[in-house]
Enzyme design. Structure first.
Site, PDB file in Angstrom:
ATOM      1  N   CYS A 144      42.397  49.313  12.229  1.00 20.17           N
ATOM      2  CA  CYS A 144      42.800  48.906  13.215  1.00 20.17           C
ATOM      3  C   CYS A 144      44.203  48.938  13.641  1.00 20.17           C
ATOM      4  O   CYS A 144      44.810  48.699  14.933  1.00 20.17           O
ATOM      5  CB  CYS A 144      42.564  47.408  13.412  1.00 20.17           C
ATOM      6  SG  CYS A 144      40.774  46.787  13.560  1.00 20.17           S
ATOM      7  N   TYR A 176      50.006  58.060  23.596  1.00 21.78           N
ATOM      8  CA  TYR A 176      48.875  56.891  23.371  1.00 21.78           C
ATOM      9  C   TYR A 176      47.583  57.671  23.461  1.00 21.78           C
ATOM     10  O   TYR A 176      46.682  57.680  22.594  1.00 21.78           O
ATOM     11  CB  TYR A 176      49.024  55.651  24.134  1.00 21.78           C
ATOM     12  CG  TYR A 176      47.954  54.781  23.556  1.00 21.78           C
ATOM     13  CD1 TYR A 176      48.162  53.961  22.644  1.00 21.78           C
ATOM     14  CD2 TYR A 176      47.116  54.322  24.394  1.00 21.78           C
ATOM     15  CE1 TYR A 176      47.296  52.978  21.836  1.00 21.78           C
ATOM     16  CE2 TYR A 176      46.005  53.166  24.036  1.00 21.78           C
ATOM     17  CZ  TYR A 176      46.061  52.652  22.720  1.00 21.78           C
ATOM     18  OH  TYR A 176      45.321  51.670  22.524  1.00 21.78           O
TER      19      TYR A 176
END
Length: 252
Positions: free
Chosen positions: A83, A158
Site C-alpha cells: 500500500c 503518478y
C-alpha cells in the site's frame, strides 16, 4: 487461503489503506508486520496483532530486514499487501517550466520500484515455506489506482507509476506460479484517506458527486475488505480489480 496462524506484511501500514488492511488481517488471526517510514510508525496507533517496522520500501536492505522479521515470526509468511505510495502532482510543462525529473523519478521509485522490491524479496521468503494441501504458499496484493487508466492533468508521474504496477501484475503472477504464489492488484478510485483530510468538506463533496454509485468516497476499510476477498479466493490470480464506484476520471 487461511490467514490464522500465518504472518502477513503490509507496506504503508501506519495509515490509510495500509492501516485498515493491517487491522483487518490481524482480526483474521494473522501476525501482521506493518512497514512504514519512521515518522508514520511513530504516529501509528497500537493495534492488537500488528507490529510496526520502520522501513523505506525503496531500500533493499531495510526491506530484507523487515521480510526476515516476518519470516521469523514462528508461523509461515503467506500474505503481502503493498500500500505504500506517494502522489505529488505536476504538469509536464507548467508555469514554472518543465516537470522536475527528480520528482518524476521519486514517484516511480516509491510507487513502482518500491512495490517490486517488496514483492520480489517477500516472494523469496514465501517460496521457502511449506505449501499447504493445495500447493499454495502465499498471495501478494499490490495497489495501483484508476489513474493508471484515467490519468488526469498533473498526474504524469503518478499515472506512470501506477500503470507500471498494473503491467507488473500478470508477469509477476506467471513468474511466481511455480512457487504457489498468487499476485493480484487493486486499483482504487477516490478513497477517504489522510491525504484528503486537509481539503474542505465542500471539495470532498464535489469529488463524491462525480462517482456514479455509490455517490461517495470509498473507505479504507472497503479496500481492506477487497484485499481479504482476494486472499480468500484461490482462483483470483494475475488480475487488476478496479474499486471505484464506476468512476472514470475526467481530464481535470
Amino acid at each position: 487461503m487461511q490467514l490464522a496462524h500465518t504472518a502477513a506484511l503490509v507496506t504503508g501500514g501506519a495509515s490509510g489503506l495500509g492501516a485498515a488492511t493491517a487491522k483487518a488481517l490481524a482480526e483474521r488471526g494473522a501476525q501482521v508486520f506493518a512497514l512504514d517510514l519512521k515518522d508514520g510508525v511513530d504516529r501509528a496507533p497500537e493495534v492488537d496483532g500488528v507490529t510496526y517496522v520502520p522501513t523505506d520500501v525503496t531500500d533493499p536492505e531495510q526491506v530484507r530486514a523487515a521480510v526476515a522479521a516476518a519470516a521469523d515470526a514462528g508461523v509461515p509468511l503467506r500474505t503481502v499487501v503493498n500500500c505504500a505510495g506517494i502522489g505529488p502532482s505536476a504538469r509536464i510543462l507548467g508555469r514554472k517550466g518543465v516537470h522536475d525529473l527528480a520528482l518524476y523519478a521519486k514517484v516511480i521509485q516509491v510507487n513502482l520500484i518500491g512495490t517490486f522490491n517488496v514483492l520480489a524479496l517477500a516472494s523469496e521468503a514465501i517460496a521457502a515455506t511449506e505449501a499447504d494441501e493445495h500447493g499454495q504458499r502465499g498471495v501478494i496484493v499490490n495497489t495501483a489506482s484508476i489513474a493508471a487508466y484515467d490519468g488526469q492533468i498533473g498526474q504524469a508521474a503518478y499515472s506512470s507509476s501506477k500503470g507500471g504496477v498494473v503491467g507488473l501484475t500478470l508477469p509477476a503472477a506467471r513468474d511466481l506460479a511455480q512457487y504457489g504464489i498468487r499476485v493480484c492488484t487493486i486499483a482504487p478510485g477516490i478513497v477517504e484517506t489522510p491525504m484528503l483530510a486537509t481539503v474542505s468538506e465542500e471539495f470532498r463533496a464535489g469529488l463524491a458527486a462525480g462517482v456514479p454509485f455509490p455517490q461517495r468516497l470509498a473507505r479504507p476499510e472497503e479496500y481492506a475488505q477487497l484485499a481479504l476477498s482476494i486472499i480468500d479466493h484461490d482462483y483470483l490470480n494475475g488480475e487488476t480489480i478496479r474499486m471505484d464506484g464506476a468512476l472514470r476520471m475526467a481530464p481535470r
